[in-house]
Scaffold this motif. Structure first.
Motif, PDB file in Angstrom:
ATOM      1  N   HIS A 123      26.671  29.942 -12.339  1.00 35.49           N
ATOM      2  CA  HIS A 123      26.966  29.668 -10.928  1.00 35.49           C
ATOM      3  C   HIS A 123      26.169  30.695 -10.131  1.00 35.49           C
ATOM      4  CE1 HIS A 123      29.015  27.763  -7.709  1.00 35.49           C
ATOM      5  NE2 HIS A 123      29.831  28.759  -7.427  1.00 35.49           N
ATOM      6  N   THR A 145      30.531  25.371 -11.911  1.00 34.98           N
ATOM      7  CA  THR A 145      29.527  25.688 -12.923  1.00 34.98           C
ATOM      8  C   THR A 145      28.474  24.599 -13.010  1.00 34.98           C
ATOM      9  OG1 THR A 145      29.161  26.281 -15.242  1.00 34.98           O
ATOM     10  CG2 THR A 145      30.804  24.593 -14.815  1.00 34.98           C
ATOM     11  N   TYR A 178      23.539  25.381 -11.136  1.00 30.72           N
ATOM     12  CA  TYR A 178      24.726  26.139 -10.734  1.00 30.72           C
ATOM     13  C   TYR A 178      25.943  25.298 -10.382  1.00 30.72           C
ATOM     14  CZ  TYR A 178      20.976  29.492 -10.339  1.00 30.72           C
ATOM     15  OH  TYR A 178      19.887  30.282 -10.603  1.00 30.72           O
TER      16      TYR A 178
END
Length: 197
Positions: A123, A145, A178
């Motif tokens: 992330h 995530t 991310y």
């Protein structure tokens, strides 16, 4: 991001009377307090320091401190993840309302009746996914995530994967390392609960 009437990330997990709050994003405390009192929350796990996952830790701690609840709330988070949210009040105001437990990704720990294992997930800021085991049942939670073998590890043989998904279908290229989509999360594990944040 929460719209009117909605809340961000915050999930209450109960096992044998023990209540663990996974994340405390914007607007979750009013909804939480419809179900339990601030004093009835036994521990909090924060995946990462973005406010949509931790901003309501402040009002939860205030409710406990100002409500006269004497036992400090165990709060589990990565180093530095809560610095901003804990600095919202005057210095020292919340010091007795919580006890901080630093997460070390990859190291197992006990949180009440749960055996907890965390993994660092990709992330923009450090983010810890968690795998909770109690009575031979497993819940895995990712926080925000991008795709990662560590997510697969958390989800393996879990009874339920609670996967954050910022997008329903396709993640724009600049964010693809991310963040995730519901489609990506759905390919990881059945049964899956993908939540958009």
């Amino acid at each position: 991001m929460a719209a009117g009437g909605w809340a961000c990330s915050g999930y209450l997990v109960e096992q044998g009377g023990f209540r663990l709050l996974l994340d405390a994003g914007y607007a979750i405390v009013p909804r939480l307090l419809e179900r339990v009192s601030a004093a009835q929350v036994d521990a909090v796990f924060i995946s990462h320091g973005h406010p949509d996952h931790c901003a309501d830790l402040n009002p939860l701690l205030r409710a406990r401190a100002l409500g006269g609840h004497s036992a400090p709330l165990p709060v589990y988070a990565l180093p530095g993840a809560l610095d901003a949210v804990l600095a919202l009040d005057r210095p020292g105001m919340l010091d007795t309302a919580y006890v901080f437990h630093e997460i070390v990704p990859g190291v197992s720990m006990e949180i009440g009746p749960f055996r907890a294992e965390t993994r660092l997930l990709p992330h923009w800021v450090p983010n810890a996914g968690i795998r909770l085991t109690a009575d031979d049942r497993v819940l895995a939670y990712t926080g925000d995530t991008g795709p990662s073998p560590q997510v697969v590890h958390l989800a393996r043989d879990a009874d339920l994967l609670l996967a954050e998904a910022t997008y329903a279908d396709r993640v724009p290229e600049p964010s693809s390392r991310y963040l995730s989509s519901a489609r990506i999360a759905g390919r990881l594990r059945e049964p899956v609960l993908a939540t958009c944040s």
